[in-house]
Design a protein around this motif. Sequence first.
Motif, PDB file in Angstrom:
ATOM      1  N   GLY A   1       0.791  -1.220   0.000  1.00  0.00           N
ATOM      2  CA  GLY A   1       0.000   0.000   0.000  1.00  0.00           C
ATOM      3  C   GLY A   1       0.822   1.268   0.000  1.00  0.00           C
ATOM      4  N   ALA A   2       2.129   1.139   0.182  1.00  0.00           N
ATOM      5  CA  ALA A   2       2.998   2.321   0.137  1.00  0.00           C
ATOM      6  C   ALA A   2       3.089   2.833  -1.292  1.00  0.00           C
ATOM      7  CB  ALA A   2       4.379   1.986   0.666  1.00  0.00           C
ATOM      8  N   THR A   3       3.469   4.099  -1.431  1.00  0.00           N
ATOM      9  CA  THR A   3       3.689   4.702  -2.742  1.00  0.00           C
ATOM     10  C   THR A   3       5.157   5.068  -2.861  1.00  0.00           C
ATOM     11  OG1 THR A   3       1.446   5.608  -2.884  1.00  0.00           O
ATOM     12  CG2 THR A   3       3.124   6.616  -4.271  1.00  0.00           C
ATOM     13  N   VAL A   4       5.820   4.542  -3.888  1.00  0.00           N
ATOM     14  CA  VAL A   4       7.233   4.827  -4.138  1.00  0.00           C
ATOM     15  C   VAL A   4       7.313   5.830  -5.282  1.00  0.00           C
ATOM     16  CG1 VAL A   4       9.487   3.863  -4.754  1.00  0.00           C
ATOM     17  CG2 VAL A   4       7.887   2.508  -3.374  1.00  0.00           C
ATOM     18  N   VAL A   5       7.986   6.952  -5.042  1.00  0.00           N
ATOM     19  CA  VAL A   5       7.984   8.069  -5.984  1.00  0.00           C
ATOM     20  C   VAL A   5       9.399   8.406  -6.438  1.00  0.00           C
ATOM     21  CG1 VAL A   5       7.248  10.458  -6.362  1.00  0.00           C
ATOM     22  CG2 VAL A   5       6.031   9.030  -4.702  1.00  0.00           C
ATOM     23  N   GLY A   6       9.599   8.466  -7.731  1.00  0.00           N
ATOM     24  CA  GLY A   6      10.848   8.996  -8.280  1.00  0.00           C
ATOM     25  C   GLY A   6      10.651  10.464  -8.593  1.00  0.00           C
ATOM     26  N   MET A   7      11.453  11.332  -7.962  1.00  0.00           N
ATOM     27  CA  MET A   7      11.273  12.772  -8.177  1.00  0.00           C
ATOM     28  C   MET A   7      12.645  13.450  -8.339  1.00  0.00           C
ATOM     29  SD  MET A   7       9.066  15.462  -5.868  1.00  0.00           S
ATOM     30  CE  MET A   7      10.379  15.835  -4.715  1.00  0.00           C
ATOM     31  N   PRO A   8      13.231  13.434  -9.523  1.00  0.00           N
ATOM     32  CA  PRO A   8      12.713  12.750 -10.710  1.00  0.00           C
ATOM     33  C   PRO A   8      13.063  11.268 -10.699  1.00  0.00           C
ATOM     34  CG  PRO A   8      14.758  13.845 -11.231  1.00  0.00           C
ATOM     35  CD  PRO A   8      14.460  14.190  -9.801  1.00  0.00           C
ATOM     36  N   GLY A   9      12.203  10.473 -11.373  1.00  0.00           N
ATOM     37  CA  GLY A   9      12.514   9.055 -11.476  1.00  0.00           C
ATOM     38  C   GLY A   9      13.623   8.817 -12.475  1.00  0.00           C
ATOM     39  N   GLN A  10      13.698   9.677 -13.478  1.00  0.00           N
ATOM     40  CA  GLN A  10      14.599   9.495 -14.616  1.00  0.00           C
ATOM     41  C   GLN A  10      14.149   8.275 -15.427  1.00  0.00           C
ATOM     42  OE1 GLN A  10      16.390  12.028 -15.342  1.00  0.00           O
ATOM     43  NE2 GLN A  10      18.343  12.103 -14.278  1.00  0.00           N
ATOM     44  N   PRO A  11      14.391   8.281 -16.721  1.00  0.00           N
ATOM     45  CA  PRO A  11      13.983   7.160 -17.565  1.00  0.00           C
ATOM     46  C   PRO A  11      14.511   5.818 -17.047  1.00  0.00           C
ATOM     47  CG  PRO A  11      14.626   9.002 -18.936  1.00  0.00           C
ATOM     48  CD  PRO A  11      14.966   9.385 -17.520  1.00  0.00           C
ATOM     49  N   GLY A  12      13.647   4.825 -17.053  1.00  0.00           N
ATOM     50  CA  GLY A  12      14.019   3.484 -16.599  1.00  0.00           C
ATOM     51  C   GLY A  12      13.726   3.242 -15.134  1.00  0.00           C
ATOM     52  N   PHE A  13      13.160   4.228 -14.443  1.00  0.00           N
ATOM     53  CA  PHE A  13      12.868   4.090 -13.010  1.00  0.00           C
ATOM     54  C   PHE A  13      11.980   2.882 -12.751  1.00  0.00           C
ATOM     55  CE2 PHE A  13      10.248   5.145  -9.245  1.00  0.00           C
ATOM     56  CZ  PHE A  13      11.244   5.359  -8.300  1.00  0.00           C
ATOM     57  N   GLU A  14      10.909   2.746 -13.530  1.00  0.00           N
ATOM     58  CA  GLU A  14       9.987   1.629 -13.329  1.00  0.00           C
ATOM     59  C   GLU A  14      10.647   0.290 -13.637  1.00  0.00           C
ATOM     60  OE1 GLU A  14       7.446   5.231 -13.852  1.00  0.00           O
ATOM     61  OE2 GLU A  14       9.251   4.448 -14.810  1.00  0.00           O
ATOM     62  N   PHE A  15      11.456   0.234 -14.697  1.00  0.00           N
ATOM     63  CA  PHE A  15      12.151  -1.006 -15.028  1.00  0.00           C
ATOM     64  C   PHE A  15      12.973  -1.479 -13.831  1.00  0.00           C
ATOM     65  CE2 PHE A  15      12.505   0.901 -19.563  1.00  0.00           C
ATOM     66  CZ  PHE A  15      11.193   0.559 -19.837  1.00  0.00           C
ATOM     67  N   GLN A  16      13.733  -0.573 -13.256  1.00  0.00           N
ATOM     68  CA  GLN A  16      14.612  -0.904 -12.135  1.00  0.00           C
ATOM     69  C   GLN A  16      13.810  -1.212 -10.870  1.00  0.00           C
ATOM     70  OE1 GLN A  16      17.555   2.101 -10.554  1.00  0.00           O
ATOM     71  NE2 GLN A  16      18.953   0.722 -11.633  1.00  0.00           N
ATOM     72  N   CYS A  17      12.741  -0.467 -10.663  1.00  0.00           N
ATOM     73  CA  CYS A  17      11.894  -0.669  -9.498  1.00  0.00           C
ATOM     74  C   CYS A  17      11.334  -2.092  -9.473  1.00  0.00           C
ATOM     75  CB  CYS A  17      10.759   0.351  -9.499  1.00  0.00           C
ATOM     76  SG  CYS A  17       9.655   0.252  -8.081  1.00  0.00           S
ATOM     77  N   PHE A  18      10.747  -2.537 -10.569  1.00  0.00           N
ATOM     78  CA  PHE A  18      10.183  -3.879 -10.635  1.00  0.00           C
ATOM     79  C   PHE A  18      11.265  -4.953 -10.603  1.00  0.00           C
ATOM     80  CE2 PHE A  18       6.441  -1.565 -12.128  1.00  0.00           C
ATOM     81  CZ  PHE A  18       5.426  -2.245 -11.466  1.00  0.00           C
ATOM     82  N   ASP A  19      12.425  -4.630 -11.146  1.00  0.00           N
ATOM     83  CA  ASP A  19      13.522  -5.594 -11.171  1.00  0.00           C
ATOM     84  C   ASP A  19      14.058  -5.865  -9.767  1.00  0.00           C
ATOM     85  OD1 ASP A  19      15.608  -7.173 -12.663  1.00  0.00           O
ATOM     86  OD2 ASP A  19      16.934  -5.686 -11.743  1.00  0.00           O
ATOM     87  N   ILE A  20      14.200  -4.829  -8.949  1.00  0.00           N
ATOM     88  CA  ILE A  20      14.803  -4.985  -7.622  1.00  0.00           C
ATOM     89  C   ILE A  20      13.764  -5.285  -6.541  1.00  0.00           C
ATOM     90  CG2 ILE A  20      16.156  -3.850  -5.815  1.00  0.00           C
ATOM     91  CD1 ILE A  20      17.587  -2.273  -7.976  1.00  0.00           C
ATOM     92  N   LEU A  21      12.643  -4.582  -6.553  1.00  0.00           N
ATOM     93  CA  LEU A  21      11.624  -4.798  -5.526  1.00  0.00           C
ATOM     94  C   LEU A  21      10.783  -6.036  -5.803  1.00  0.00           C
ATOM     95  CD1 LEU A  21      10.306  -1.163  -4.860  1.00  0.00           C
ATOM     96  CD2 LEU A  21      12.094  -2.436  -3.659  1.00  0.00           C
ATOM     97  N   LYS A  22      10.791  -6.504  -7.031  1.00  0.00           N
ATOM     98  CA  LYS A  22      10.099  -7.719  -7.449  1.00  0.00           C
ATOM     99  C   LYS A  22       8.627  -7.693  -7.022  1.00  0.00           C
ATOM    100  CE  LYS A  22      14.453 -10.248  -7.478  1.00  0.00           C
ATOM    101  NZ  LYS A  22      14.798  -9.695  -8.772  1.00  0.00           N
ATOM    102  N   ASP A  23       8.144  -8.749  -6.335  1.00  0.00           N
ATOM    103  CA  ASP A  23       6.714  -8.833  -6.023  1.00  0.00           C
ATOM    104  C   ASP A  23       6.247  -7.705  -5.114  1.00  0.00           C
ATOM    105  OD1 ASP A  23       6.389 -11.049  -7.571  1.00  0.00           O
ATOM    106  OD2 ASP A  23       6.518 -12.488  -5.925  1.00  0.00           O
ATOM    107  N   LYS A  24       7.149  -7.149  -4.289  1.00  0.00           N
ATOM    108  CA  LYS A  24       6.750  -6.059  -3.403  1.00  0.00           C
ATOM    109  C   LYS A  24       6.316  -4.836  -4.198  1.00  0.00           C
ATOM    110  CE  LYS A  24       8.632  -6.940   1.107  1.00  0.00           C
ATOM    111  NZ  LYS A  24       9.137  -6.293   2.340  1.00  0.00           N
ATOM    112  N   ALA A  25       6.919  -4.645  -5.366  1.00  0.00           N
ATOM    113  CA  ALA A  25       6.546  -3.503  -6.201  1.00  0.00           C
ATOM    114  C   ALA A  25       5.105  -3.613  -6.668  1.00  0.00           C
ATOM    115  CB  ALA A  25       7.477  -3.398  -7.404  1.00  0.00           C
TER     116      ALA A  25
END
Length: 401
Positions: free
Chosen positions: A111-135
């Motif tokens: 339920g937490a919200t993780v924010v990239g400010m700025p995320g920079q391009p590829g933020f979501e790719f890396q987020c899902f790659d490292i946080l895996k199911d938690k993301a």
Amino acid sequence: MSKLVVLVCGGGNGAHTAAGLSASRENTESRVLTLFKDEAERWTNMMKENDFTVQVNDPNTNKCTYIKAKPKIVSKDPAKVVPGAHLIIFTMPAFAHPTYFEAIRPHLEAGATVVGMPGQPGFEFQCFDILKDKAKSCTIMSFESLPWATRILEFGKTVEILGAKESLMGSIIKGKTKPSHDPLQSMQKIVGLRPVLKQTSNYIEPYLLTKAIVHPPIMYARWKDWDGKPLDKEPLFYQGVDEMGAKYLSGVADELMETAKAFQKKNPKLDMSHVIHLTDWYRQDYAKDIKDKTNLKTCLHTNAAYDGLVHPMIEKDGKFMPNFKYRYLVEDVPNGLVVTKGLALIAGVKTPYTDEVLLWCQKTMGKEYMVDGQLKGKDIKDSRCPQRYGYNTIDDLVSIL
């Protein structure tokens, strides 16, 4: 509604600003996680004896507003600050994102919200790659840039907002668990009235709206024919852009526009209607700061938020040499230009301006990302291009939505 708990990750200009502003908001608890050396200890010690102040400058009136509010805790221990955090804001350089993703992962709550400010391009790719199911149980947000031009005046004590953008675009990927606080409204509460935060249609739009492509073309145009001799003074960065610099910067921006058009044509799920040219972005987001909006060059030259900003330089014996190890290259190439090049390859768009700038940048950096027009160099592993994470088609990109 319950108290909003904000965790600001990082210790730089943006982190200082976000921490101070969030601490000043009603019914909000501000926390800071900084992993770099002894920053947490220094910041904590500074606040024991001093106020923490955000100085807000209005470039149009030359008046200052002083906001005094301290974050509740500044720590380098994620176990002390991550649990219970509703809004986790990444404000550090993109090269540090993996370290912070790894740090928060064991303590991240659904339920937490993780924010990239700025995320920079590829933020979501890396987020899902490292946080895996938690993301997947979190809301993932990413904004195209920082909301403000800001700088630390005294570490752990005072930060200055030089100017705020009029509006800021950000993407939202909803998780399986509903957040207790509305993500966009919560972020708007933190930044205040300006900029106005707007939601993009999908996470790809901010990649193609990205300001991470601004610095490399300016660096290229200024230094590609440099004779290697030291300079007597530091040249202006944005306000020193000449016709060639504007040409390359606009050319790269044109290629982002073409990539956006190609995506929307090939897959209607990727609505790219928010992607605008860099020139129009400046006219929109710095509307009150720019005196002459005629073209890209005049927008840069007359932007009050850029007054006095110079090229990254190394001083020695009163002379100046360009610093090619500064974030304008080492961050904005692997986490900016290489990512947008990767998207253009997926979209089937030719990018002569991007290619020319990228080849100079990687040579100057001693890196290899692009070989024969393809992203197959040995240093791709250190970038956030989609191909690194196995996203090679438009369907692969859409699968995250």
